[in-house]
Write a protein that holds these residues in place. Structure first.
Motif, PDB file in Angstrom:
ATOM      1  N   MET A   1       7.430  -0.797  -7.734  1.00 44.33           N
ATOM      2  CA  MET A   1       7.289   0.326  -6.836  1.00 44.33           C
ATOM      3  C   MET A   1       6.010   0.177  -6.262  1.00 44.33           C
ATOM      4  O   MET A   1       4.997   0.255  -6.694  1.00 44.33           O
ATOM      5  N   TYR A   2       6.046   0.482  -4.709  1.00 46.48           N
ATOM      6  CA  TYR A   2       5.024   0.592  -4.035  1.00 46.48           C
ATOM      7  C   TYR A   2       4.052   2.132  -4.583  1.00 46.48           C
ATOM      8  O   TYR A   2       4.855   3.113  -4.705  1.00 46.48           O
ATOM      9  N   GLU A   3       2.870   2.148  -4.629  1.00 46.98           N
ATOM     10  CA  GLU A   3       2.041   3.059  -5.092  1.00 46.98           C
ATOM     11  C   GLU A   3       0.826   3.214  -4.539  1.00 46.98           C
ATOM     12  O   GLU A   3      -0.101   2.465  -4.007  1.00 46.98           O
ATOM     13  N   LEU A   4       0.450   4.474  -3.917  1.00 51.82           N
ATOM     14  CA  LEU A   4      -0.487   5.355  -3.389  1.00 51.82           C
ATOM     15  C   LEU A   4      -1.383   5.938  -4.115  1.00 51.82           C
ATOM     16  O   LEU A   4      -0.797   6.429  -4.991  1.00 51.82           O
ATOM     17  N   ILE A   5      -2.754   5.801  -3.791  1.00 45.96           N
ATOM     18  CA  ILE A   5      -3.680   6.924  -4.526  1.00 45.96           C
ATOM     19  C   ILE A   5      -4.186   7.788  -3.435  1.00 45.96           C
ATOM     20  O   ILE A   5      -4.748   7.240  -2.454  1.00 45.96           O
ATOM     21  N   ILE A   6      -4.144   8.974  -3.616  1.00 49.31           N
ATOM     22  CA  ILE A   6      -4.761  10.082  -2.460  1.00 49.31           C
ATOM     23  C   ILE A   6      -5.778  10.484  -3.343  1.00 49.31           C
ATOM     24  O   ILE A   6      -5.952  10.884  -4.299  1.00 49.31           O
ATOM     25  N   ASP A   7      -7.273  10.061  -2.525  1.00 47.75           N
ATOM     26  CA  ASP A   7      -8.437  10.854  -3.086  1.00 47.75           C
ATOM     27  C   ASP A   7      -8.529  12.278  -2.647  1.00 47.75           C
ATOM     28  O   ASP A   7      -8.647  12.612  -1.463  1.00 47.75           O
ATOM     29  N   VAL A   8      -8.239  13.218  -3.356  1.00 51.10           N
ATOM     30  CA  VAL A   8      -7.980  14.689  -3.334  1.00 51.10           C
ATOM     31  C   VAL A   8      -9.367  15.289  -3.471  1.00 51.10           C
ATOM     32  O   VAL A   8      -9.740  15.826  -4.420  1.00 51.10           O
ATOM     33  N   ASP A   9     -10.108  15.365  -2.277  1.00 47.82           N
ATOM     34  CA  ASP A   9     -11.524  16.049  -2.247  1.00 47.82           C
ATOM     35  C   ASP A   9     -11.949  16.428  -1.065  1.00 47.82           C
ATOM     36  O   ASP A   9     -12.289  15.333  -0.063  1.00 47.82           O
ATOM     37  N   PRO A  10     -11.698  17.595  -0.645  1.00 48.13           N
ATOM     38  CA  PRO A  10     -11.372  18.884  -1.138  1.00 48.13           C
ATOM     39  C   PRO A  10      -9.841  19.197  -1.687  1.00 48.13           C
ATOM     40  O   PRO A  10      -8.922  18.350  -1.183  1.00 48.13           O
ATOM     41  N   MET A  11      -9.574  19.888  -2.443  1.00 44.10           N
ATOM     42  CA  MET A  11      -8.215  20.241  -2.903  1.00 44.10           C
ATOM     43  C   MET A  11      -7.948  21.246  -1.974  1.00 44.10           C
ATOM     44  O   MET A  11      -7.728  22.381  -2.295  1.00 44.10           O
ATOM     45  N   ARG A  12      -7.125  20.765  -0.650  1.00 44.35           N
ATOM     46  CA  ARG A  12      -6.817  21.535   0.207  1.00 44.35           C
ATOM     47  C   ARG A  12      -5.543  21.122   0.811  1.00 44.35           C
ATOM     48  O   ARG A  12      -5.411  19.902   1.430  1.00 44.35           O
ATOM     49  N   GLU A  13      -4.580  21.894   0.880  1.00 38.97           N
ATOM     50  CA  GLU A  13      -3.318  21.123   1.150  1.00 38.97           C
ATOM     51  C   GLU A  13      -3.417  20.693   2.661  1.00 38.97           C
ATOM     52  O   GLU A  13      -2.633  19.827   3.166  1.00 38.97           O
ATOM     53  N   ASP A  14      -4.139  21.407   3.521  1.00 37.63           N
ATOM     54  CA  ASP A  14      -4.260  21.212   4.995  1.00 37.63           C
ATOM     55  C   ASP A  14      -5.346  19.889   5.312  1.00 37.63           C
ATOM     56  O   ASP A  14      -5.414  19.262   6.455  1.00 37.63           O
ATOM     57  N   LEU A  15      -5.679  19.138   4.137  1.00 36.59           N
ATOM     58  CA  LEU A  15      -6.581  17.937   4.524  1.00 36.59           C
ATOM     59  C   LEU A  15      -5.627  16.879   4.969  1.00 36.59           C
ATOM     60  O   LEU A  15      -4.795  16.432   4.416  1.00 36.59           O
ATOM     61  N   PRO A  16      -6.238  16.388   6.330  1.00 34.82           N
ATOM     62  CA  PRO A  16      -5.415  15.277   6.778  1.00 34.82           C
ATOM     63  C   PRO A  16      -4.963  14.023   5.702  1.00 34.82           C
ATOM     64  O   PRO A  16      -3.958  13.387   5.831  1.00 34.82           O
ATOM     65  N   ALA A  17      -6.112  13.620   4.716  1.00 28.26           N
ATOM     66  CA  ALA A  17      -5.779  12.577   4.067  1.00 28.26           C
ATOM     67  C   ALA A  17      -4.652  12.968   3.053  1.00 28.26           C
ATOM     68  O   ALA A  17      -3.750  11.990   2.875  1.00 28.26           O
ATOM     69  N   ILE A  18      -4.506  14.055   2.708  1.00 28.41           N
ATOM     70  CA  ILE A  18      -3.225  14.384   1.731  1.00 28.41           C
ATOM     71  C   ILE A  18      -2.201  14.467   2.707  1.00 28.41           C
ATOM     72  O   ILE A  18      -1.033  13.791   2.138  1.00 28.41           O
ATOM     73  N   GLN A  19      -1.950  14.937   3.840  1.00 32.21           N
ATOM     74  CA  GLN A  19      -0.745  15.095   4.630  1.00 32.21           C
ATOM     75  C   GLN A  19      -0.388  13.542   4.902  1.00 32.21           C
ATOM     76  O   GLN A  19       0.766  13.192   5.022  1.00 32.21           O
ATOM     77  N   LEU A  20      -1.360  12.919   5.416  1.00 33.56           N
ATOM     78  CA  LEU A  20      -1.175  11.247   5.938  1.00 33.56           C
ATOM     79  C   LEU A  20      -0.579  10.536   4.572  1.00 33.56           C
ATOM     80  O   LEU A  20       0.423   9.781   4.624  1.00 33.56           O
ATOM     81  N   GLY A  21      -1.193  10.626   3.520  1.00 29.64           N
ATOM     82  CA  GLY A  21      -0.827  10.026   2.378  1.00 29.64           C
ATOM     83  C   GLY A  21       0.743  10.566   1.968  1.00 29.64           C
ATOM     84  O   GLY A  21       1.424   9.698   1.405  1.00 29.64           O
ATOM     85  N   LEU A  22       1.064  11.713   1.873  1.00 26.99           N
ATOM     86  CA  LEU A  22       2.121  12.227   1.529  1.00 26.99           C
ATOM     87  C   LEU A  22       3.328  11.562   2.427  1.00 26.99           C
ATOM     88  O   LEU A  22       4.365  10.987   2.143  1.00 26.99           O
ATOM     89  N   ALA A  23       3.064  11.330   3.849  1.00 30.51           N
ATOM     90  CA  ALA A  23       3.990  10.952   4.639  1.00 30.51           C
ATOM     91  C   ALA A  23       4.002   9.543   4.530  1.00 30.51           C
ATOM     92  O   ALA A  23       5.426   9.371   4.674  1.00 30.51           O
ATOM     93  N   VAL A  24       3.005   8.744   4.493  1.00 28.27           N
ATOM     94  CA  VAL A  24       3.245   7.340   3.987  1.00 28.27           C
ATOM     95  C   VAL A  24       3.917   7.334   2.881  1.00 28.27           C
ATOM     96  O   VAL A  24       5.166   6.329   2.709  1.00 28.27           O
ATOM     97  N   ALA A  25       3.781   8.052   1.864  1.00 29.15           N
ATOM     98  CA  ALA A  25       4.702   7.945   0.394  1.00 29.15           C
ATOM     99  C   ALA A  25       6.064   8.028   0.629  1.00 29.15           C
ATOM    100  O   ALA A  25       6.958   7.622   0.087  1.00 29.15           O
ATOM    101  N   ARG A  26       6.207   9.254   1.764  1.00 34.49           N
ATOM    102  CA  ARG A  26       7.727   9.411   1.804  1.00 34.49           C
ATOM    103  C   ARG A  26       8.501   8.522   2.562  1.00 34.49           C
ATOM    104  O   ARG A  26       9.454   7.956   2.318  1.00 34.49           O
ATOM    105  N   GLN A  27       7.732   7.859   3.553  1.00 30.47           N
ATOM    106  CA  GLN A  27       8.221   6.742   4.226  1.00 30.47           C
ATOM    107  C   GLN A  27       8.345   5.545   3.568  1.00 30.47           C
ATOM    108  O   GLN A  27       9.733   4.816   3.275  1.00 30.47           O
ATOM    109  N   GLN A  28       7.716   5.125   2.690  1.00 32.73           N
ATOM    110  CA  GLN A  28       7.945   4.039   1.645  1.00 32.73           C
ATOM    111  C   GLN A  28       8.548   4.141   0.344  1.00 32.73           C
ATOM    112  O   GLN A  28       8.721   3.337  -0.345  1.00 32.73           O
ATOM    113  N   GLN A  29       9.035   5.586   0.291  1.00 30.08           N
ATOM    114  CA  GLN A  29       9.510   5.814  -0.762  1.00 30.08           C
ATOM    115  C   GLN A  29       8.655   5.261  -2.288  1.00 30.08           C
ATOM    116  O   GLN A  29       9.074   4.903  -3.222  1.00 30.08           O
TER     117      GLN A  29
END
Length: 267
Positions: A1-29
């Motif tokens: 299974m494809y696996e991603l790690i997102i470095d969550v710092d700071p812990m903000r939902e609007d952080l582009p790294a979080i948004q991009l990481g989750l978008a890629v995770a959804r695309q790649q299942q």
């Protein structure tokens, strides 16, 4: 299974790294681990008050697990929430080796922290997996669709292309800047047919151009990315020593300092 790690710092939902990481995770299942590192400096471990503060910060971070799981649920992906306390770069580099891609915020490049000494690029240099960097002010609209590949035959650029393959197969437009320099027969490595190899991997390159600019390579790469409205630039990082690039300037240093789009880097 494809696996991603997102470095969550700071812990903000609007952080582009979080948004991009989750978008890629959804695309790649993919499975996505949100990792938060409570940075601990060895020189302060003997100070009781400092240790108490770190322990409180770690406990507070662990209580954010429901927040992360809710983000994953809304993104439609499976994920975990992990908190570590220790030296930031060794912790992140070690944990990232159990994943296919590490997603981080791009370095700000401010005067107090020169580009190349931030946690994300130091983690890449420390032997972690390829890194997907999201600029702090980038407007994430989903997983990357228009991708620019910068390839010159180096081990770093080839590793970056290999790491990007899952994203390239889903992209709607892929351009290749081929910077391979042929040498006299018997005096250099063999010519690599990057276009044919990509085709065998299920990637269609819509535009391929030789890359022999007379100007600075970093300037040229960002200009090409802007011209095609790319939402991802894939390239090797630190082709020469990082110290050399910091002192003399170089492609990686320029791109990290000026890019306004996500970068996928490999070392």
């Amino acid at each position: 299974m494809y696996e991603l790690i997102i470095d969550v710092d700071p812990m903000r939902e609007d952080l582009p790294a979080i948004q991009l990481g989750l978008a890629v995770a959804r695309q790649q299942q993919a499975f996505v681990a949100g990792v938060h590192v409570v940075a601990q400096i060895p020189s302060v471990t003997a100070i009781p008050d400092a240790l108490a503060i770190l322990e409180a910060e770690e406990e507070s971070a662990r209580r954010r697990a429901p927040w992360w799981q809710e983000l994953c649920r809304r993104a439609g992906v499976q994920g975990s929430w992990e908190v570590f306390r220790g030296m930031y770069v060794p912790v992140l580099a070690t944990r990232s080796r159990m994943a296919d891609l590490l997603v981080c915020s791009a370095p700000p490049g401010n005067e107090n922290l020169p580009v190349g000494w931030d946690n994300a690029t130091r983690t890449l240099f420390a032997g972690g997996v390829p890194v997907l960097l999201a600029p702090e002010r980038y407007d994430v609209r989903g997983a990357p669709e228009r991708v620019l590949l910068a390839w010159n035959g180096s081990g770093e650029s080839t590793e970056a292309v290999r790491a990007a393959l899952p994203l390239l197969r889903k992209a709607t437009e892929v351009h290749l800047l081929d910077g391979w320099h042929e040498t006299l027969p018997g005096f250099g490595p063999p010519t690599l047919a990057i276009g044919e190899w990509l085709a065998r991997q299920g990637v269609t390159v819509q535009q391929r151009r030789p890359f022999h600019p007379g100007e600075d390579a970093g300037v040229h790469l960002l200009r090409e990315a802007e011209a095609m409205r790319a939402d991802l630039l894939v390239m090797g990082a630190w082709g020469r020593s990082r110290i050399s690039e910091l002192v003399l300037g170089g492609t990686t240093h320029h791109v990290l300092s000026h890019a306004q789009l996500p970068l996928l880097l490999a070392h």
